[in-house]
Design a protein around this motif. Sequence first.
Motif, PDB file in Angstrom:
ATOM      1  N   GLU A  39     -44.024  32.827 -46.647  1.00  0.00           N
ATOM      2  CA  GLU A  39     -44.245  33.848 -47.661  1.00  0.00           C
ATOM      3  C   GLU A  39     -44.992  35.006 -47.013  1.00  0.00           C
ATOM      4  O   GLU A  39     -46.119  34.848 -46.562  1.00  0.00           O
ATOM      5  N   SER A  42     -48.702  37.258 -49.201  1.00  0.00           N
ATOM      6  CA  SER A  42     -48.978  36.292 -50.274  1.00  0.00           C
ATOM      7  C   SER A  42     -50.031  36.771 -51.263  1.00  0.00           C
ATOM      8  O   SER A  42     -50.199  36.155 -52.317  1.00  0.00           O
ATOM      9  N   HIS A  47     -49.295  32.575 -56.220  1.00  0.00           N
ATOM     10  CA  HIS A  47     -47.876  32.230 -56.143  1.00  0.00           C
ATOM     11  C   HIS A  47     -47.647  31.082 -55.163  1.00  0.00           C
ATOM     12  O   HIS A  47     -46.904  30.137 -55.456  1.00  0.00           O
ATOM     13  N   ALA A  48     -48.263  31.178 -54.000  1.00  0.00           N
ATOM     14  CA  ALA A  48     -48.037  30.168 -52.961  1.00  0.00           C
ATOM     15  C   ALA A  48     -48.373  28.767 -53.458  1.00  0.00           C
ATOM     16  O   ALA A  48     -47.620  27.808 -53.228  1.00  0.00           O
ATOM     17  N   TRP A  60     -44.884  25.135 -47.169  1.00  0.00           N
ATOM     18  CA  TRP A  60     -45.154  26.522 -47.510  1.00  0.00           C
ATOM     19  C   TRP A  60     -46.142  27.123 -46.523  1.00  0.00           C
ATOM     20  O   TRP A  60     -47.208  26.562 -46.283  1.00  0.00           O
ATOM     21  N   PRO A  62     -48.176  30.447 -46.235  1.00  0.00           N
ATOM     22  CA  PRO A  62     -48.582  31.750 -46.772  1.00  0.00           C
ATOM     23  C   PRO A  62     -49.111  32.660 -45.674  1.00  0.00           C
ATOM     24  O   PRO A  62     -49.566  32.196 -44.616  1.00  0.00           O
ATOM     25  N   LEU A 107     -39.840  34.570 -48.066  1.00  0.00           N
ATOM     26  CA  LEU A 107     -40.013  35.129 -49.404  1.00  0.00           C
ATOM     27  C   LEU A 107     -41.039  36.244 -49.343  1.00  0.00           C
ATOM     28  O   LEU A 107     -42.095  36.087 -48.713  1.00  0.00           O
ATOM     29  N   CYS A 108     -40.745  37.360 -49.992  1.00  0.00           N
ATOM     30  CA  CYS A 108     -41.667  38.501 -50.012  1.00  0.00           C
ATOM     31  C   CYS A 108     -41.696  39.066 -51.431  1.00  0.00           C
ATOM     32  O   CYS A 108     -40.680  39.578 -51.915  1.00  0.00           O
TER      33      CYS A 108
END
Length: 205
Positions: A39, A42, A47-48, A60, A62, A107-108
């Motif tokens: 991510e 972040s 969200h993370a 995950w 971040p 993911l951004c």
Amino acid sequence: MPGDGAPADKRHAPATLRNRDAIVAVLADWLPEAGTVLEVASGSGEHAIHFAAAFPGLDWQPSDPDPAGLGSIAAYRAEAGLANIAQPVALDAAGAKWPVDHADAILCINMVHISPWDATLGLFAGAARLLAPGTPLILYGPYIEPDVPTAESNLAFDTSLRSRNPAWGLRDTDAVKVVAADADFVFAERRAMPANNLMLLFRRT
């Protein structure tokens, strides 16, 4: 580097509570079943933590360029105690070198409009170095679409952003697609999201 995860370091972004479940619903269709999700940007880390809990089969990672953001992410991570979320790393999307050498998805969320254009160029360049063919780069946020009327609230938001920093502002999806193609990504899908946001899916060719 992030701190020790002290509760006082936690930041709160109210929008995360409003949009996180809608984002999860789309990620369930677009993310791989296993692997590492990087991510980028972040932010607070809320969200993370939510996504790591929603997708226990994914690891995950971040990241954020802001030391205060890294401290907040570390604090939420310490509180959540999830095994599948790594310590956050300092990552500047525009940087020529990233502290991560592999990801199975990137993911951004809400970075492209609150950063200089160089950050978007760097995001695709960095993603091209990390991702294998077919893997996803996913963007979320408000955009301007050439053939879709822009909501008045988004136009006002764009004006506000540019008044704060002339290098910021809502980006044209066609311009983003050009950058993507130059970095060997193909645009795969668009999803309309609540509050006049979009999720855009690109895949490495």
